[in-house]
Each structure stands twice: as C-alpha cells, then as structure tokens.
Design an enzyme around this catalytic site. Structure first.
Site, PDB file in Angstrom:
ATOM      1  CE1 TYR A  19      -3.245   2.981   0.836  1.00 48.67           C
ATOM      2  CE2 TYR A  19      -1.817   3.356   2.728  1.00 48.67           C
ATOM      3  CZ  TYR A  19      -2.826   3.788   1.891  1.00 48.67           C
ATOM      4  OH  TYR A  19      -3.412   4.995   2.094  1.00 48.67           O
ATOM      5  CG  ASP A  43      -6.932  10.130   5.104  1.00 48.58           C
ATOM      6  OD1 ASP A  43      -6.695  11.087   5.860  1.00 48.58           O
ATOM      7  OD2 ASP A  43      -6.053   9.626   4.377  1.00 48.58           O
TER       8      ASP A  43
END
Lengths: 128, 128
Positions: A19, A43
């Site tokens: 990632y 986020d």
C-alpha cells in the site's frame, strides 16, 4: 467474533508495504485496486466515510501528479487488522511537507483492504 | 458525521497521558474510571469486545499487583479520536518484558474513553 479466515502476520505486513509503495508510485487507480470493491475509507478519522472503490480512487486522485514519498515507521498486526505509523513527504510548489499519520486497516480473506482510517491533524504537518 | 462536541487536541492528548499514567500506577478501578459507563474495549483487536465499565475493570484487574511501566512514543489526534504508539514494560517473576502496541481510542463529550482497541500480537513481546 468473525468467521473470516485468518491471514498470517507476514501477509498483512506485506499488504501494508504494498500500500505505501503504491501511494509513493501512484497512480490513484493502482492504489484503489488494493482495496476491496465495497471497502470504506475515512481520512481523517471523524471526517467523511468514502464507500466503494470508485470513491476511494477519487480520493487518491488528489495525489496524481504530486511527488509523494512514503516510509513505514512501525506496524502492528492484530488478527486480520493492522495499525501502522508512517511518514509521507510531499513536494508542492518546490516546498517539501512531511506528515506522520497512524493508519488502521482491516483486510478481507484475500488480503484486500476492507477499511482504512487515518489518524492525523493538519497541525501534524511540518515544512521541511 | 456526528453531532458530538469536538474536544481540543490538547484535551485528548492529556486524556491519553492520563490513561497511560493510570495503567502504570493502577489499580484497575482507577483505570476503568477513565472509561465511559457503556464503553467498549477490544484488546487485542479481533478478540473479545468487552462492554461496560465493570467488564473493563475486570480486564485490567490482570494488571493489579504487577509492576508495569508505560511510556508514550507517538500520539495522533483526529477529531475526538486518538491513535497512539506506546511502550509497556512489565516485570513477571523477576523478568522484564516489553511490548509496544498501537491503541486507538474514541472519546465522548466529557473526555471519557468511549472505546479502546489495541493492535498487537504476542510475537511483538520481547524479553529485556
């Protein structure tokens, strides 16, 4: 708790590394492909929850064309879940900015990201 | 997302410090008193979710009488939520063991811990 198959800690650590590598290298489509089709992304934590790979790709598209380097600082694995502390350095208009969030992720049976939540505040960002 | 009052980052950072101090000093009743009445605790993540202050006190009672020192390594605040990396050193039968989990917490309006989830694996523990 769940009837999910347990992944090994090594598989999860590798998924976290993949990632962060994808966030460095881009593009947003490649990053989003690491997520499950119905994954969620929050986020920063407390903000909007984005649902599904399309919304997630749109979120990361803000990074397309931005010079962005990531470095893993610490990772902890707990079942099919990971928490990790990492460093992101982005270059914007010739200035470099660093931030070191703590993210938590859950993974599905296949090792795809099922959910991501990022803990950070704008005040954590520093100019290098 | 929520209609909760936002606490300041300083209030949340202080709540995290108070929690780690309480884990060092004990007893379990004092630690549990930092949690909301209907709080949840999942330690490690993926394991049993304990609900309510009584169950939470029972969880921490395993530490009563154990020499346990904590140290905050990193904390990130995001809304009324925190993620933090910390070190715990416990002495058992004259041997010292260290572990450095990453915990995430949500807080209620009054700054009480509404939920705690701890990311770590037994393999993260080291003998000093």
């Amino acid at each position: 708790m769940t009837h999910q198959e347990l992944l090994t800690a090594d598989v999860i650590r590798t998924a976290v590394t993949n990632y962060l590598d994808a966030v460095s290298a881009g593009p947003s489509r490649t990053i989003a492909a690491l997520y499950a089709e119905d994954a969620t992304l929050e986020d920063p934590v407390g903000g909007e929850v984005r649902v599904g790979r399309e919304a997630i790709e749109a979120f990361y598209s803000a990074l397309d064309g931005v010079d962005c380097k990531t470095e893993l600082l610490t990772v902890r694995v707990s079942g099919n879940n990971a928490a990790f502390h990492f460093r992101v350095v982005t270059e914007i208009d010739g200035k470099a900015y660093a931030i070191e969030p703590i993210d938590v992720m859950t993974f599905d049976d296949r090792g795809a990201i099922a959910s991501m939540r990022a803990y950070w505040s704008p005040s954590d960002m520093t100019e290098l």
